[in-house]
Motif scaffolding. Structure first.
Motif, short mmCIF file in Angstrom:
data_model
loop_
_atom_site.label_atom_id
_atom_site.label_comp_id
_atom_site.label_asym_id
_atom_site.label_seq_id
_atom_site.Cartn_x
_atom_site.Cartn_y
_atom_site.Cartn_z
N THR A 457 0.83 -1.20 0.00
CA THR A 457 0.00 0.00 0.00
C THR A 457 0.87 1.26 0.00
O THR A 457 0.65 2.19 -0.79
CB THR A 457 -0.92 -0.01 1.23
N GLN A 458 1.88 1.25 0.89
CA GLN A 458 2.73 2.45 0.95
C GLN A 458 3.53 2.64 -0.34
O GLN A 458 3.64 3.76 -0.85
CB GLN A 458 3.70 2.31 2.13
N VAL A 459 4.05 1.55 -0.85
CA VAL A 459 4.84 1.67 -2.09
C VAL A 459 3.94 2.10 -3.24
O VAL A 459 4.31 2.94 -4.07
CB VAL A 459 5.56 0.34 -2.41
N ASN A 460 2.71 1.56 -3.26
CA ASN A 460 1.76 1.93 -4.31
C ASN A 460 1.50 3.43 -4.29
O ASN A 460 1.54 4.09 -5.34
CB ASN A 460 0.46 1.16 -4.13
N ARG A 461 1.27 3.97 -3.14
CA ARG A 461 0.99 5.42 -3.05
C ARG A 461 2.18 6.21 -3.57
O ARG A 461 2.02 7.17 -4.31
CB ARG A 461 0.72 5.81 -1.58
N GLU A 462 3.36 5.73 -3.20
CA GLU A 462 4.57 6.44 -3.62
C GLU A 462 4.72 6.39 -5.15
O GLU A 462 5.06 7.38 -5.78
CB GLU A 462 5.79 5.79 -2.95
N LEU A 463 4.40 5.21 -5.70
CA LEU A 463 4.56 5.04 -7.16
C LEU A 463 3.47 5.79 -7.93
O LEU A 463 3.70 6.25 -9.05
CB LEU A 463 4.53 3.55 -7.54
N CYS A 464 2.29 5.91 -7.34
CA CYS A 464 1.18 6.57 -8.04
C CYS A 464 1.41 8.06 -8.20
O CYS A 464 0.91 8.69 -9.13
CB CYS A 464 -0.13 6.36 -7.26
N LYS A 520 -3.29 3.05 -9.29
CA LYS A 520 -4.52 3.38 -8.57
C LYS A 520 -4.16 3.74 -7.13
O LYS A 520 -3.78 2.88 -6.34
CB LYS A 520 -5.43 2.15 -8.61
N MET A 521 -4.25 5.01 -6.86
CA MET A 521 -3.85 5.53 -5.56
C MET A 521 -4.61 4.83 -4.44
O MET A 521 -4.06 4.49 -3.39
CB MET A 521 -4.12 7.04 -5.54
N ALA A 522 -5.90 4.54 -4.68
CA ALA A 522 -6.75 4.00 -3.61
C ALA A 522 -6.77 2.49 -3.58
O ALA A 522 -7.61 1.89 -2.90
CB ALA A 522 -8.17 4.54 -3.79
N ALA A 523 -5.86 1.87 -4.32
CA ALA A 523 -5.87 0.41 -4.38
C ALA A 523 -5.69 -0.19 -2.99
O ALA A 523 -4.92 0.32 -2.17
CB ALA A 523 -4.78 -0.07 -5.31
N ARG A 524 -6.41 -1.29 -2.78
CA ARG A 524 -6.33 -1.95 -1.47
C ARG A 524 -5.65 -3.29 -1.65
O ARG A 524 -5.89 -4.02 -2.59
CB ARG A 524 -7.73 -2.16 -0.90
N TYR A 525 -4.76 -3.62 -0.74
CA TYR A 525 -4.05 -4.89 -0.78
C TYR A 525 -4.33 -5.64 0.51
O TYR A 525 -4.60 -5.02 1.55
CB TYR A 525 -2.55 -4.67 -0.98
N GLU A 526 -4.27 -6.93 0.42
CA GLU A 526 -4.57 -7.74 1.61
C GLU A 526 -3.44 -8.72 1.87
O GLU A 526 -2.72 -9.10 0.97
CB GLU A 526 -5.89 -8.49 1.41
N THR A 527 -3.36 -9.15 3.10
CA THR A 527 -2.34 -10.12 3.47
C THR A 527 -3.01 -11.47 3.70
O THR A 527 -4.06 -11.55 4.35
CB THR A 527 -1.61 -9.69 4.75
N ALA A 528 -2.42 -12.51 3.12
CA ALA A 528 -2.92 -13.86 3.35
C ALA A 528 -1.78 -14.65 3.99
O ALA A 528 -0.63 -14.21 4.01
CB ALA A 528 -3.36 -14.50 2.05
N GLU A 529 -2.09 -15.83 4.47
CA GLU A 529 -1.07 -16.61 5.18
C GLU A 529 -1.19 -18.08 4.84
O GLU A 529 -2.29 -18.60 4.63
CB GLU A 529 -1.21 -16.39 6.69
N VAL A 530 -0.05 -18.73 4.74
CA VAL A 530 -0.04 -20.17 4.53
C VAL A 530 1.14 -20.74 5.32
O VAL A 530 2.15 -20.06 5.49
CB VAL A 530 0.06 -20.54 3.03
#
Lengths: 607, 110
Positions: A457-464, A520-530
């Protein structure tokens, strides 16, 4: 010199052209000239004949007079006859002599014959009282009035009378300059019975042409199969017409004519040769500039188009106003243009080489940005790891990263910037740096790493920010707790990696669809686990792998990748990395890669 | 790659054909941005004949969406084959654009 080669050259063709232009009218002129020549020869012959005839005429007059004066004396001369008789009966007379005498006698049967030499001296004469006119003409041949080469010829002169009775006709000899002449023998009745022709005695009825009334001027005669030219004259004796003729065989005339034509041809030939030499010289001179142009062009090419400043050519371009001069001018212009072009080409090449060299450096920088996964680095750690990035061009937009967040947590990143080449490489450098920086520097608390989706999310904002070109990067980021084997991960528009496990089989990691980073500045990312079990492995890849194409345009495809993983999951991380590269390369064949290709393989084992 | 542009009511339809990859991306980007620059706010990208889209192509879609949203327009995709649909899903374009099975359905949006 090879003549064929010479005449196929421009020079040779020029000469041929000029020759054709000259020879054709010359041939016409030659025919006309030949005719004129022949006419002239005939005319001069005619004149000669005329003179000869006139001379003859004159001589005839004189002989007639002389003979008339001497006739009486001749009639009384019995000596000859007496002598002949003596010789005939003489003991010394052999058969040949007898024959000769008989012949003479027979000839004397004709009548009076007189033989004159050129000086009109009476050489011998004979008179005979004719009883019969049966003649042996072969004897006449032997009489040889005028030997073969002493040109005496018989000419009828006048009738010979004795005591008022016509005995026959007198003939006289005449030497003429003409090569041949003919005379006729006439009997008492003035019938033609033989003629003397060109040293040959022919007994026949006179040719029709001669029997006919006197022709005026030159006429053609055919006697005994030979052609003659000549003149006839007539002379009147009492009420009879005597004809005589001067003839020359056409062959003789032709010989003269040929001699004349021969010398004429020799002169023309000599002139022609001189003309030809001059023409060749002229052609040489005309072609000289063309030759220097050829030399110039050849040398220019030989010297790799370096400036030549050819003085001769410049002179030619200035001085010569003809086509070759213009050509020389064009050559010089071409040389100037060529030099400008070569200079530009050199500059372009230099610039191109500079770009290439810079690209090589950029590639080195890019490759050095990727972590070096040396055995020393994984020494003592509970995992083995291998990776490879192969850009489609010098530099690419793919990247991977792996680094320890702390002693326990391994961060794995794989990313793919949209498109390829230099723009992608720049964006890749920024993305990779940001990802590692955010992952390692942004800590919520000591020993508490921020969750993967926060990093994205943070990197995305920076790149956008200010990404006007809408370049984007797909990223998969995972963090493995090497103590527990727990894998936390987040995906930004990237193909999820495959997990291969002895117990659970092979599957792609579940993930929430989300936009790549940067658009997309407002893009949402999620964390999954395995949870990873010891021996489990992870196969990270970019779409360059499954979109590798073969010659038929077919994609390597995810299905083939799955098949590959099934077969190779027991291999080491390093082996897998090498084998997938070999496999896709084999699949593509000669088709160049159209996208960057990256794989990252991690195998987890217990610490 | 080839494309044809047609008008259908208030919508502009771009029918794409072939492969949208790095080689064809530049030409297509210019064509698409020209259509948007001409003031067409309703855009249908008919991908029924489109075999493949690379990331270079996806970038153009994001770019176009951005331009259109500034002008309050929208893009509707239709006719995506299975592969394309998968690619669109992975990069979450489905949340960005309306994706419909057929052109007829897409036209109903305008």
């Amino acid at each position: 010199m090879n003549l064929r080669l010479y005449f196929s050259s421009f020079k040779g063709k020029l000469i041929l052209l000029v020759l054709a232009a000259i020879l054709l009218p010359l041939a016409g002129a030659g025919i006309i000239l030949g005719n004129l020549l022949q006419q002239r020869v005939y005319t001069s012959f005619e004149n000669e004949l005329q003179v000869a005839l006139e001379t003859l005429e004159l001589l005839l007059e004189r002989w007639q007079e002389e003979l008339a004066n001497n006739l009486d004396r001749l009639a009384d001369d019995r000596d000859l006859e007496t002598r002949l008789r003596l010789e005939e009966s003489g003991p010394a007379a052999d058969s040949t002599m007898k024959e000769k005498i008989t012949a003479q006698r027979k000839i004397l049967d004709i009548g009076w014959l007189a033989l004159f030499d050129l000086n009109r001296q009476l050489k011998s004469s004979s008179k005979f009282k004719s009883k019969n006119l049966a003649l042996d003409f072969s004897a006449l041949e032997k009489f040889q009035i005028g030997q073969n080469d002493s040109a005496y010829f018989l000419i009828f002169l006048t009738e010979v009378k004795q005591r008022g009775q016509v005995l026959g006709y007198l003939a006289g000899g005449l030497q003429l300059n003409s090569p041949a002449s003919m005379v006729f023998l006439h009997d008492k009745k003035l019938r033609n019975f033989a003629f003397w022709l060109d040293g040959e005695l022919i007994f026949t009825d006179l040719p029709h042409g001669l029997a006919a009334p006197v022709k005026k001027g030159m006429a053609d005669f055919v006697l005994g199969g030979k052609s003659y030219k000549g003149m006839t004259r007539g002379r009147r004796y009492g009420n009879r017409q005597l004809q005589y003729a001067l003839l020359v065989p056409v062959a003789h005339l032709q010989r003269d004519l040929n001699k004349l034509a021969g010398s004429l041809l020799a002169i023309i030939g000599a002139l022609f040769v001189i003309f030809l030499i001059l023409l060749a010289g002229l052609a040489n001179k005309m072609m000289q500039p063309l030759q220097s142009l050829t030399d110039y062009a050849r040398q220019l090419a030989a010297q790799k188009f370096s400036p030549r400043a050819d003085q001769a050519l410049a002179q030619l371009a200035i001085c010569s106003q003809d086509e070759i001069g213009k050509l020389a001018d064009s050559f010089l212009q071409m040389e100037r243009q060529l030099q400008i072009y070569l200079r530009e080409l050199a500059e372009t090449t230099r610039a191109h080489e500079q770009i290439q060299s810079e690209l090589r450096i950029a590639r080195e920088i890019q490759m050095s940005m990727l972590p070096h996964l040396t055995p020393a680095w994984t020494q003592g750690k509970p995992f083995e790891i291998a990776a490879a990035m192969t850009p489609a061009e010098q530099v690419g937009g793919d990247f991977y990263d792996c680094f320890m967040l702390d002693a326990q947590h391994l961060c794995l990143v794989i990313g793919d910037v949209s498109d390829k080449g230099l723009p992608a490489a720049l964006f890749m450098a920024m993305s990779k740096t940001l990802l590692r920086a955010v992952a390692t520097l942004t800590r919520v608390a000591p020993a508490a790493n921020i969750p993967p989706h926060e990093i994205l999310t943070q990197v995305n904002r920076e790149l956008c920010r200010d990404n006007d070109l809408f370049l984007f990067v797909t990223v998969f980021l995972g963090v493995i707790d090497t103590q527990t084997g727990a894998l936390q991960y987040s995906c930004g528009g990237h193909h999820p990696p495959y997990l291969f496990s002895a117990g659970r089989g092979l599957f792609a990691l579940n993930h929430q669809h989300s936009a790549p980073l940067g658009v997309k500045m407002a893009a949402r990312y999620e964390t999954a686990e395995v949870a990873l079990q010891p021996g489990d492995g992870l196969f990270f890849y970019t779409d360059g792998v499954i979109e590798a194409r073969n010659g038929g345009g077919e994609l390597y495809s995810e299905a083939r990748l799955v098949e590959f993983l099934k077969q190779h999951q027991t291999a080491s991380a390093e082996e897998m990395t090498q084998q997938i590269a070999a496999e896709t390369k084999k699949f593509s064949g000669a088709t160049p890669p159209h996208d960057d290709m990256t794989v990252l393989v991690v195998k987890y084992r217990t610490a | 790659m080839e494309w044809t542009i047609s008008k259908s009511g208030s919508a502009t339809v771009m029918a794409l054909q072939g492969k949208l990859d790095s080689f064809s991306a530049k030409g297509f980007e210019e064509a698409l941005l020209a259509v948007i620059a001409a003031g067409n706010t309703g855009l249908i990208l008919d991908c029924a004949q489109l075999d493949y889209v690379s990331s270079a192509g996806l970038r153009i879609f994001y770019l176009a969406a951005n331009r259109l949203q500034n002008g309050a327009g929208k893009i509707v995709f239709c006719g995506l084959n299975e592969n394309l649909r998968r690619v669109f899903d992975i990069v979450d374009l489905a949340s960005e654009f309306l994706i419909l099975p057929t052109r007829e359905e897409a036209l109903l949006q305008f």
